[in-house]
Design a protein around this motif. Structure first.
Motif, short mmCIF file in Angstrom:
data_model
loop_
_atom_site.label_atom_id
_atom_site.label_comp_id
_atom_site.label_asym_id
_atom_site.label_seq_id
_atom_site.Cartn_x
_atom_site.Cartn_y
_atom_site.Cartn_z
N UNK A 63 0.79 -1.23 0.00
CA UNK A 63 0.00 0.00 0.00
C UNK A 63 0.82 1.28 0.00
N UNK A 64 2.14 1.19 0.17
CA UNK A 64 2.94 2.42 0.11
C UNK A 64 4.13 2.28 -0.85
N UNK A 65 3.97 1.40 -1.84
CA UNK A 65 5.04 1.14 -2.80
C UNK A 65 5.31 2.35 -3.69
N UNK A 66 4.26 3.09 -4.04
CA UNK A 66 4.45 4.28 -4.86
C UNK A 66 5.29 5.33 -4.16
N UNK A 67 5.04 5.49 -2.86
CA UNK A 67 5.80 6.46 -2.07
C UNK A 67 7.25 6.04 -1.93
N UNK A 68 7.48 4.77 -1.63
CA UNK A 68 8.85 4.27 -1.47
C UNK A 68 9.63 4.36 -2.78
N UNK A 69 8.99 3.98 -3.88
CA UNK A 69 9.67 4.01 -5.18
C UNK A 69 9.91 5.42 -5.69
N UNK A 70 9.21 6.40 -5.13
CA UNK A 70 9.39 7.78 -5.58
C UNK A 70 10.69 8.39 -5.08
N UNK A 71 11.29 7.80 -4.05
CA UNK A 71 12.50 8.40 -3.48
C UNK A 71 13.71 8.34 -4.41
N UNK A 72 13.93 7.25 -5.15
CA UNK A 72 15.01 7.33 -6.15
C UNK A 72 14.73 8.41 -7.19
N UNK A 73 13.45 8.67 -7.48
CA UNK A 73 13.09 9.76 -8.39
C UNK A 73 13.50 11.11 -7.80
N UNK A 74 13.50 11.18 -6.47
CA UNK A 74 13.92 12.39 -5.77
C UNK A 74 15.37 12.75 -6.13
N UNK A 75 16.13 11.74 -6.53
CA UNK A 75 17.52 11.98 -6.92
C UNK A 75 17.64 12.90 -8.12
N UNK A 76 16.60 12.96 -8.96
CA UNK A 76 16.64 13.83 -10.14
C UNK A 76 16.66 15.30 -9.75
N UNK A 77 15.66 15.80 -8.99
CA UNK A 77 15.75 17.21 -8.60
C UNK A 77 16.93 17.50 -7.68
N UNK A 78 17.31 16.50 -6.86
CA UNK A 78 18.47 16.71 -5.98
C UNK A 78 19.74 16.86 -6.81
N UNK A 79 19.90 16.02 -7.82
CA UNK A 79 21.06 16.13 -8.70
C UNK A 79 21.03 17.40 -9.51
N UNK A 80 19.83 17.78 -9.96
CA UNK A 80 19.67 19.03 -10.70
C UNK A 80 20.02 20.22 -9.83
N UNK A 81 19.57 20.17 -8.58
CA UNK A 81 19.86 21.25 -7.63
C UNK A 81 21.36 21.38 -7.40
N UNK A 82 22.02 20.25 -7.13
CA UNK A 82 23.46 20.28 -6.87
C UNK A 82 24.24 20.77 -8.09
N UNK A 83 23.86 20.28 -9.28
CA UNK A 83 24.57 20.67 -10.49
C UNK A 83 24.46 22.18 -10.73
N UNK A 84 23.25 22.71 -10.62
CA UNK A 84 23.05 24.14 -10.84
C UNK A 84 23.68 24.98 -9.74
N UNK A 85 23.64 24.46 -8.49
CA UNK A 85 24.24 25.19 -7.37
C UNK A 85 25.75 25.31 -7.55
N UNK A 86 26.39 24.19 -7.92
CA UNK A 86 27.84 24.21 -8.10
C UNK A 86 28.24 25.09 -9.28
N UNK A 87 27.46 25.02 -10.38
CA UNK A 87 27.76 25.88 -11.54
C UNK A 87 27.56 27.35 -11.17
N UNK A 88 26.49 27.64 -10.43
CA UNK A 88 26.23 29.02 -10.01
C UNK A 88 27.35 29.54 -9.12
#
Length: 456
Positions: free
Chosen positions: A158-183
């Motif tokens: 019943x909470x598989x969608x929530x658990x599986x969404x966390x690796x997806x969280x890596x996308x905005x986190x990676x995007x944030x880090x990449x843009x932060x470091x470039x900035x």
């Protein structure tokens, strides 16, 4: 029932809970590092590569050439999906994820040392292309394993969608880090950014790889794969088997991603070219806006992953697709005001409809494939979209603007992608809250919750 490991005593509920937490953290941090590497290249492509590696070309032609190298990474992703999907279903999720992290990280680190056109001529662009291909192969094998590492440790359906969404969280986190470091690098290096400043973020990536490697070495294999191993249900050629058994699900998974992936790379990569050269916006304004947009996804991705557990994966995904299709017109309408405030707002809001799809997407796609073929099937379906959506998107956007001189032409392209996604998603099976621990071709594998996919 507590999880088990092949050849070991069953884990207690407390131990299984700890392993779930470790798996989610390892997957999320690992994907954050992988996507930092991938998005770093994306960001620098729009800001630097056309000028340094194609200086003799017209600015528009140079941009297209730079994005062609950028697109090579997407062409390579299905190759990585086929290679690492095979090994992920043969030797396990954990070992495969360690290899993908090393491959991606070392290729990214090497980009920092590629000489420019002024030093070695066209060879600089050739070396960049090779490294970008290696990056793509690594990312192609990363996503499926990260999602399965989390999802297959979920303690209830019943909470598989929530658990599986966390690796997806890596996308905005990676995007944030990449843009932060470039900035940050842009601020520190100033006028020297084009000379040496842009190389610093690529050097920094090796530190992140070391952290990710340490974390991934300290997790256990998933209970579903351990069960397959114990019961000797491992396929000899899982990639070929899933293509033979579930070709429809692979293709539908790819087309379902059209509205998620194509606009995402327009909003996070093409926007730098469009913003600087067409709108006259500052580089730092664009970088800051993308940073804020990615921060918002820290919350919206797991939220919509959870919501898919409540209202159903397919319904949530289709709602997100519709929102993406409509928002494209609002996005370019705000950008074309050339007002910094409206430009900032447009970019910040652009990833909210994306999160509506991306949150439930991991479980939506991975659940479509039976366990012994899941790494291969999910990876192929997910990464094939790179050829039809992510890779071509900045190229198509650049070409459409060059021909029509209007952002609304690009918005119409986004709308067409959304229509394709709605149709494909409506044809995929919805396995929200259903048991995925048994093979789908076993008798009564899905039970009373619904039918199994066409695995014969």
């Amino acid at each position: 029932m507590a999880a088990t490991q092949s050849g070991a005593m069953p884990l207690s509920e407390a131990e299984a809970k700890i392993q779930l937490r470790r798996a989610v953290i390892a997957s999320t941090i690992g994907t954050t590092i992988e996507w930092y590497d991938f998005f770093l290249y994306s960001t620098v492509t729009g800001l630097v590569f056309a000028k340094l590696y194609f200086p003799q070309s017209d600015p528009l032609v140079g941009t297209l050439q730079a994005f062609l190298i950028y697109a090579v990474g997407f062409l390579a992703r299905p190759v990585g999906a086929a290679i690492f999907g095979h090994y992920g279903d043969r030797i396990g999720r954990k070992a495969t994820l360690i290899v993908t992290l090393l491959l991606m990280g070392l290729a990214t680190f090497a980009v920092a040392f590629v000489p420019t056109y002024a030093s070695i001529g066209v060879w600089g662009a050739i070396i960049l292309t090779v490294l970008r291909f290696i990056q793509g192969v690594g990312v192609g094998g990363e996503w499926g394993g990260s999602v399965l590492m989390s999802m297959e440790w979920a303690r209830t359906d019943s909470h598989r969608g929530f658990v599986a969404s966390w690796p997806q969280f890596g996308v905005p986190a990676g995007l944030f880090l990449a843009n932060l470091v470039v900035l940050a690098t842009s601020e520190v290096s100033g006028s020297s950014f084009l000379t040496w400043g842009w190389r610093i973020p690529f050097v920094v990536s090796i530190v992140l790889v070391a952290i990710g490697l340490y974390i991934r070495l300290h997790i256990l294999e998933t209970p579903i794969f351990a069960k397959l191993l114990a019961e000797q249900k491992i396929e000899k050629t899982p990639t070929l088997e899933v293509i033979r058994r579930q070709p429809k699900d692979i293709l539908l998974s790819a087309f379902a991603r059209m509205a998620e992936q194509a606009p995402f790379y327009i909003y996070t990569a093409f926007v730098f070219t469009y913003g600087v050269t067409t709108l006259g916006a500052s580089r730092d304004l664009l970088l800051t806006a993308v940073l804020v947009a990615s921060l918002i996804e820290f919350v919206t991705i797991p939220f919509f992953g959870h919501l898919s557990d409540v209202i159903g994966r397919r319904k949530m995904y289709i709602i997100g697709s519709v929102c993406v299709g409509l928002f494209g017109f609002i996005y370019f309408g705000l950008l074309d005001t050339r007002n910094p405030v409206w430009i900032f707002i447009a970019i910040v809001l652009s990833l909210v409809p994306h999160a509506m799809m991306y949150g439930p997407q991991a479980a939506f796609i991975a659940e479509s494939f039976t366990g012994r073929l899941r790494y291969s099937g999910a990876s192929l379906g997910y990464q094939l979209a790179s050829i039809i959506a992510g890779g071509p998107a900045p190229l198509i956007a650049t070409a459409l603007f060059a021909y029509y001189h209007s952002g609304y032409a690009i918005a119409l392209y986004v709308f067409v992608c959304a229509v394709i996604s709605v149709v494909a998603a409506s044809m995929l099976g919805d396995y929200t809250n259903k048991d995925i621990s048994r093979e789908y071709d076993e008798a009564h594998a899905i039970g009373d919750h619904g039918h199994a996919p066409p695995v014969r």
